[in-house]
Design a protein around this motif. Structure first.
Motif, PDB file in Angstrom:
ATOM      1  N   GLU A  62      -1.078 -31.242 -28.617  1.00 24.13           N
ATOM      2  CA  GLU A  62      -0.388 -32.090 -27.643  1.00 24.13           C
ATOM      3  C   GLU A  62       0.936 -31.465 -27.215  1.00 24.13           C
ATOM      4  OE1 GLU A  62       1.386 -36.604 -27.295  1.00 24.13           O
ATOM      5  OE2 GLU A  62      -0.622 -36.306 -28.116  1.00 24.13           O
ATOM      6  N   LEU A  63       1.653 -30.858 -28.143  1.00 26.78           N
ATOM      7  CA  LEU A  63       2.914 -30.208 -27.793  1.00 26.78           C
ATOM      8  C   LEU A  63       2.672 -29.041 -26.848  1.00 26.78           C
ATOM      9  CD1 LEU A  63       5.960 -29.948 -28.156  1.00 26.78           C
ATOM     10  CD2 LEU A  63       5.521 -28.478 -30.146  1.00 26.78           C
ATOM     11  N   SER A  64       1.660 -28.266 -27.125  1.00 27.48           N
ATOM     12  CA  SER A  64       1.319 -27.133 -26.258  1.00 27.48           C
ATOM     13  C   SER A  64       0.977 -27.618 -24.853  1.00 27.48           C
ATOM     14  CB  SER A  64       0.131 -26.371 -26.854  1.00 27.48           C
ATOM     15  OG  SER A  64      -0.338 -25.377 -25.951  1.00 27.48           O
ATOM     16  N   MET A  65       0.183 -28.675 -24.784  1.00 26.42           N
ATOM     17  CA  MET A  65      -0.247 -29.212 -23.491  1.00 26.42           C
ATOM     18  C   MET A  65       0.920 -29.803 -22.709  1.00 26.42           C
ATOM     19  SD  MET A  65      -0.857 -32.499 -22.133  1.00 26.42           S
ATOM     20  CE  MET A  65      -1.327 -33.517 -23.526  1.00 26.42           C
ATOM     21  N   THR A  66       1.726 -30.647 -23.357  1.00 23.35           N
ATOM     22  CA  THR A  66       2.840 -31.273 -22.645  1.00 23.35           C
ATOM     23  C   THR A  66       3.898 -30.255 -22.240  1.00 23.35           C
ATOM     24  OG1 THR A  66       3.866 -31.891 -24.764  1.00 23.35           O
ATOM     25  CG2 THR A  66       2.513 -33.558 -23.659  1.00 23.35           C
ATOM     26  N   PHE A 125      11.934 -36.137 -20.353  1.00 26.48           N
ATOM     27  CA  PHE A 125      11.942 -35.721 -21.746  1.00 26.48           C
ATOM     28  C   PHE A 125      11.003 -34.541 -21.966  1.00 26.48           C
ATOM     29  CE2 PHE A 125       9.796 -35.971 -25.892  1.00 26.48           C
ATOM     30  CZ  PHE A 125      10.880 -35.758 -26.740  1.00 26.48           C
ATOM     31  N   ILE A 126       9.800 -34.639 -21.427  1.00 20.74           N
ATOM     32  CA  ILE A 126       8.813 -33.564 -21.600  1.00 20.74           C
ATOM     33  C   ILE A 126       9.318 -32.261 -20.971  1.00 20.74           C
ATOM     34  CG2 ILE A 126       6.527 -32.775 -20.858  1.00 20.74           C
ATOM     35  CD1 ILE A 126       5.519 -35.626 -21.294  1.00 20.74           C
ATOM     36  N   ALA A 127       9.934 -32.371 -19.786  1.00 14.10           N
ATOM     37  CA  ALA A 127      10.458 -31.178 -19.112  1.00 14.10           C
ATOM     38  C   ALA A 127      11.595 -30.554 -19.918  1.00 14.10           C
ATOM     39  CB  ALA A 127      10.942 -31.541 -17.713  1.00 14.10           C
ATOM     40  N   ALA A 128      12.460 -31.390 -20.479  1.00 12.28           N
ATOM     41  CA  ALA A 128      13.582 -30.871 -21.282  1.00 12.28           C
ATOM     42  C   ALA A 128      13.078 -30.229 -22.569  1.00 12.28           C
ATOM     43  CB  ALA A 128      14.551 -32.003 -21.604  1.00 12.28           C
ATOM     44  N   ARG A 129      12.116 -30.866 -23.213  1.00 15.37           N
ATOM     45  CA  ARG A 129      11.574 -30.323 -24.472  1.00 15.37           C
ATOM     46  C   ARG A 129      10.866 -28.993 -24.248  1.00 15.37           C
ATOM     47  NH1 ARG A 129       7.307 -34.014 -27.534  1.00 15.37           N
ATOM     48  NH2 ARG A 129       6.071 -33.359 -25.733  1.00 15.37           N
ATOM     49  N   ALA A 130      10.237 -28.840 -23.079  1.00 19.68           N
ATOM     50  CA  ALA A 130       9.506 -27.609 -22.776  1.00 19.68           C
ATOM     51  C   ALA A 130      10.436 -26.397 -22.677  1.00 19.68           C
ATOM     52  CB  ALA A 130       8.728 -27.772 -21.469  1.00 19.68           C
ATOM     53  N   ASN A 169      11.765 -38.197  -5.121  1.00 21.46           N
ATOM     54  CA  ASN A 169      12.731 -37.731  -6.124  1.00 21.46           C
ATOM     55  C   ASN A 169      12.527 -38.334  -7.512  1.00 21.46           C
ATOM     56  OD1 ASN A 169      14.142 -36.172  -4.174  1.00 21.46           O
ATOM     57  ND2 ASN A 169      15.222 -37.995  -3.487  1.00 21.46           N
ATOM     58  N   HIS A 170      11.566 -39.221  -7.628  1.00 21.17           N
ATOM     59  CA  HIS A 170      11.410 -39.960  -8.886  1.00 21.17           C
ATOM     60  C   HIS A 170      10.808 -39.114 -10.003  1.00 21.17           C
ATOM     61  CE1 HIS A 170      10.574 -43.206 -11.670  1.00 21.17           C
ATOM     62  NE2 HIS A 170       9.309 -42.834 -11.701  1.00 21.17           N
ATOM     63  N   GLN A 171      11.359 -39.299 -11.197  1.00 17.28           N
ATOM     64  CA  GLN A 171      10.772 -38.790 -12.435  1.00 17.28           C
ATOM     65  C   GLN A 171      10.979 -39.852 -13.495  1.00 17.28           C
ATOM     66  OE1 GLN A 171      12.397 -34.897 -13.566  1.00 17.28           O
ATOM     67  NE2 GLN A 171      10.309 -34.117 -13.515  1.00 17.28           N
TER      68      GLN A 171
END
Length: 311
Positions: free
Chosen positions: A219-223, A198-203, A190-192
């Motif tokens: 980098e933004l496109s990749m993340t 943050f990356i998942a929310a920003r996406a 269950n760990h993140q």
């Protein structure tokens, strides 16, 4: 086995057994700042250089009973009492089983150091800050590092048992390994990390019309592609099992080197599964993940080598 909250390592236990004055026992936790809970409030305290107490003559056990991890521990899960220092559970067992009795202080320190390094990766997943006794590195790993650490640390503990223990002592230690697996599997599944969340929310957010450099845009496109990738429970279980099979086959340093190369490729494939190899961001994503997992691979290599050096 019942957890002994006053146990902080075999050397201290050995010294206490000699019954010297309390002021003669130097505290290995000296100078450490720890967080304890009292009446629902969190307090930070600095431990003195002697095993005496903050107020009056409170025992070490009474002191650790104030730890938030102890207060939230599950009585059926012995490792929940020491989530940031799980090696102490193994050490306490070996101490109570008289395994350390025939070893010198230096040999005891070497064994405890091996155990400490093995559990350190999973120790960093502790839910609460609490009292961190001897943590080596408490930087929070990413989820894919936690999956790898669970498999490697479990196999390393078993290799330690097979290498150094025998008879009833080994039997009890092997049972503790199973308890360790039960304690850590749910956490790893269950760990993140904060960065991953943050990356998942920003996406999920529509990109702002803000000027970016070429590198920032890449980098933004990749993340964002990494952040949108979803893993099922079954996929996570599967990759942990694959790591387990790899690490269980290790018998020497040559095996270790080959397994680490194989495990790294497995990790990179797992994390970048949502990005096509033909995608312009594919290699950038692999480099990004590899850089973040580098410390974990180095730590794993280090504690496996410590087992062989301890023979």
């Amino acid at each position: 086995m019942k957890i002994d909250l006053g146990y902080i390592g075999a050397i201290v236990a050995r010294n206490i057994a000699k019954k010297p004055s309390v002021y003669e026992i130097k505290n290995p936790l000296a100078g450490k700042q720890v967080e304890v809970i009292r009446n629902g409030q969190a307090y930070k305290l600095t431990i003195s250089d002697e095993i005496k107490q903050i107020q009056g003559m409170m025992t070490m056990e009474e002191f650790f009973q104030k730890d938030i991890n102890v207060q939230n521990a599950d009585p059926s899960d012995i490792f929940s009492y020491r989530p940031q220092d799980q090696w102490l559970v193994f050490s306490q067992y070996l101490h109570e089983s008289k395994y350390f009795d025939s070893l010198s202080n230096e040999e005891v320190k070497k064994v405890e150091s091996i155990l400490q390094h093995i559990t350190d990766g999973m120790d960093s997943l502790a839910q609460y800050a609490g009292i961190n006794l001897f943590g080596i590195s408490k930087e929070q790993p990413n989820s894919y590092e936690a999956h790898l650490e669970l498999a490697s640390s479990t196999a390393a503990l078993q290799h330690f048992s097979d290498t150094f223990l025998s008879g009833d002592v080994k039997k009890g230690f092997d049972q503790l390994i199973q308890d360790y697996v039960r304690h850590n599997t749910k956490k790893a599944m269950n760990h993140q990390s904060v960065e991953e969340r943050f990356i998942a929310a920003r996406a999920k957010i529509r990109p702002l019309n803000a000027p970016l450099t070429y590198q920032q845009s890449r980098e933004l496109s990749m993340t964002n592609k990494l952040g949108k990738t979803v893993y099922t429970h079954e996929e996570i279980e599967s990759v942990i099992k694959k790591y387990q099979e790899m690490f269980e086959g290790i018998q020497n340093e040559e095996d270790l080197s080959a397994v680490l190369v194989k495990a790294k490729e497995q990790l990179l494939s797992f994390v970048t599964k949502g990005i096509s190899p033909r995608d312009i961001d594919y290699q950038l994503a692999r480099d990004f993940v590899a850089q973040r997992a580098d410390d974990t691979f180095k730590r794993i290599e280090n504690y496996w080598k410590m087992i062989w050096q301890g023979k």
